[in-house]
Design a protein around this motif. Sequence first.
Motif, PDB file in Angstrom:
ATOM      1  N   GLU A  86     -26.617  32.985  13.920  1.00 11.20           N
ATOM      2  CA  GLU A  86     -27.591  32.175  13.180  1.00 11.20           C
ATOM      3  C   GLU A  86     -27.000  31.698  11.858  1.00 11.20           C
ATOM      4  O   GLU A  86     -27.165  30.535  11.467  1.00 11.20           O
ATOM      5  N   ALA A  87     -26.303  32.584  11.169  1.00  9.55           N
ATOM      6  CA  ALA A  87     -25.678  32.219   9.904  1.00  9.55           C
ATOM      7  C   ALA A  87     -24.607  31.145  10.087  1.00  9.55           C
ATOM      8  O   ALA A  87     -24.409  30.299   9.211  1.00  9.55           O
ATOM      9  N   LEU A  88     -23.928  31.190  11.221  1.00  9.83           N
ATOM     10  CA  LEU A  88     -22.889  30.210  11.526  1.00  9.83           C
ATOM     11  C   LEU A  88     -23.453  28.895  12.047  1.00  9.83           C
ATOM     12  O   LEU A  88     -22.715  27.918  12.201  1.00  9.83           O
ATOM     13  N   GLY A  89     -24.746  28.879  12.356  1.00 12.82           N
ATOM     14  CA  GLY A  89     -25.380  27.680  12.880  1.00 12.82           C
ATOM     15  C   GLY A  89     -25.081  27.417  14.336  1.00 12.82           C
ATOM     16  O   GLY A  89     -25.086  26.266  14.786  1.00 12.82           O
ATOM     17  N   VAL A  90     -24.817  28.483  15.098  1.00  9.22           N
ATOM     18  CA  VAL A  90     -24.528  28.331  16.524  1.00  9.22           C
ATOM     19  C   VAL A  90     -25.452  29.249  17.321  1.00  9.22           C
ATOM     20  O   VAL A  90     -26.079  30.153  16.770  1.00  9.22           O
ATOM     21  N   LYS A  91     -25.501  29.011  18.603  1.00  7.85           N
ATOM     22  CA  LYS A  91     -26.283  29.859  19.492  1.00  7.85           C
ATOM     23  C   LYS A  91     -25.384  30.961  20.044  1.00  7.85           C
ATOM     24  O   LYS A  91     -24.296  30.685  20.544  1.00  7.85           O
ATOM     25  N   SER A  92     -25.830  32.188  19.925  1.00 12.00           N
ATOM     26  CA  SER A  92     -25.023  33.282  20.467  1.00 12.00           C
ATOM     27  C   SER A  92     -25.086  33.258  21.986  1.00 12.00           C
ATOM     28  O   SER A  92     -26.133  32.974  22.570  1.00 12.00           O
ATOM     29  N   LEU A 129     -24.963  37.703   5.187  1.00 14.69           N
ATOM     30  CA  LEU A 129     -24.327  37.099   6.359  1.00 14.69           C
ATOM     31  C   LEU A 129     -24.173  35.592   6.176  1.00 14.69           C
ATOM     32  O   LEU A 129     -23.151  35.017   6.572  1.00 14.69           O
ATOM     33  N   ASN A 130     -25.185  34.958   5.577  1.00 15.33           N
ATOM     34  CA  ASN A 130     -25.101  33.515   5.343  1.00 15.33           C
ATOM     35  C   ASN A 130     -23.920  33.180   4.431  1.00 15.33           C
ATOM     36  O   ASN A 130     -23.183  32.224   4.675  1.00 15.33           O
ATOM     37  N   PHE A 132     -16.413  31.535   5.772  1.00 13.08           N
ATOM     38  CA  PHE A 132     -15.632  31.439   7.002  1.00 13.08           C
ATOM     39  C   PHE A 132     -15.531  29.989   7.458  1.00 13.08           C
ATOM     40  O   PHE A 132     -14.436  29.529   7.843  1.00 13.08           O
ATOM     41  N   LEU A 133     -16.631  29.269   7.442  1.00 12.36           N
ATOM     42  CA  LEU A 133     -16.639  27.876   7.908  1.00 12.36           C
ATOM     43  C   LEU A 133     -15.830  26.970   6.978  1.00 12.36           C
ATOM     44  O   LEU A 133     -15.218  26.004   7.432  1.00 12.36           O
ATOM     45  N   GLU A 134     -15.790  27.301   5.706  1.00 14.38           N
ATOM     46  CA  GLU A 134     -15.059  26.465   4.750  1.00 14.38           C
ATOM     47  C   GLU A 134     -13.561  26.672   4.809  1.00 14.38           C
ATOM     48  O   GLU A 134     -12.789  25.750   4.588  1.00 14.38           O
ATOM     49  N   TYR A 135     -13.133  27.908   5.140  1.00 14.68           N
ATOM     50  CA  TYR A 135     -11.712  28.253   5.001  1.00 14.68           C
ATOM     51  C   TYR A 135     -11.039  28.691   6.301  1.00 14.68           C
ATOM     52  O   TYR A 135      -9.886  29.081   6.284  1.00 14.68           O
ATOM     53  N   GLY A 161     -15.192  34.210  14.647  1.00 14.90           N
ATOM     54  CA  GLY A 161     -14.430  33.209  15.382  1.00 14.90           C
ATOM     55  C   GLY A 161     -14.888  33.079  16.823  1.00 14.90           C
ATOM     56  O   GLY A 161     -15.032  31.969  17.344  1.00 14.90           O
ATOM     57  N   TRP A 162     -15.137  34.220  17.476  1.00 13.94           N
ATOM     58  CA  TRP A 162     -15.623  34.185  18.859  1.00 13.94           C
ATOM     59  C   TRP A 162     -16.983  33.500  18.953  1.00 13.94           C
ATOM     60  O   TRP A 162     -17.224  32.693  19.848  1.00 13.94           O
TER      61      TRP A 162
END
Length: 327
Positions: free
Chosen positions: A257-263, A316-317, A323-326, A195-196
């Motif tokens: 990376e798995a979430l498609g965001v930049k850390s 992780l993917n 996580f992104l779906e629910y 989430g963070w």
Amino acid sequence: MTIDIDHAPQRVLVTGATGFVGSALVRALDNQAGYLPVSIVRSKANTPVADSQSFYIPDISSSTEWGDSLKGIAVIVHAAARVHVMKEVAADALTEFRKVNVEGTVNLARQAAQAGVKRFVFISSIKVNGEETDPGQPFTADDSPAPSDPYGISKKEAEEALLALSLETGMEVVIIRPTLIYGPGVKANFRNMMGWLKKGIPLPFGAIHNKRSLVSLENLVSLILVCLKHDNAAGQIFLVSDGVDLSTTELLNRTAEALGVKSRLIPVPERLLIFGAVALGRRALSQRLCGSLQVDISKTRTLLGWNPPVSVQDALNRTAKEFLEYR
């Protein structure tokens, strides 16, 4: 002697069948030829996802009567437990852990042996080994136990009691000690971490050089399935991980990376993080974030011929996708 699954489906009883590990195991058994899962649920309102036979057992203790749930069972996978929490509230935590994790486990195992169950697979915890390793010196399955908290102590005592019961009754016991488990549907700190990252919150964990072993839910279930029947599993203790150790910084970057965001990780020195956590009374949290905990799974690989079937990034993917779906 190997348990024969070639001719008739083997009935496998799973405790904690609606939990994170138990529900995944029931689904896997339901989809695997040669097995018939039997689920133990704590609430009549809860039923496993898979189409398995279910028994309602609301409480696991020294007085629980398992009765009909054990009829025709070949193997038990005991995944239910009083679980470790970061902030324990019980005044006498060890006594409370022992009621479920030791006394309840031994009561189930003794009734299982009397009912003719052939094998008892116990899902223990790496906390039996201890809380931290020196870099490059991983825990092994044959190390002397060194638990430091009530949960780990209760798991160690349960292991010892089960192995003694095995010698007494002849029922085969297999012990699995997982590291931190993650995967689709993971809760608590791992889900908070995702989430963070998804929100783009800057995190002060960009310069942590520890090494920690984790295990994906799929890899753990894969090992459990092997332990249901493998000749070499009987009487053994196995450690399990993904076979790749990550620093906290690496884990955060890979998850982003798995979430498609930049850390957005800030390279705060480890010593400052530890000092701040200790000052805030969060020493245990700092140990998890900055300390190392590595395991050596060579015994698991060698004795069982098992290797983690799912890579860290794939796991992780899949975790991130759920996580992104629910969320």
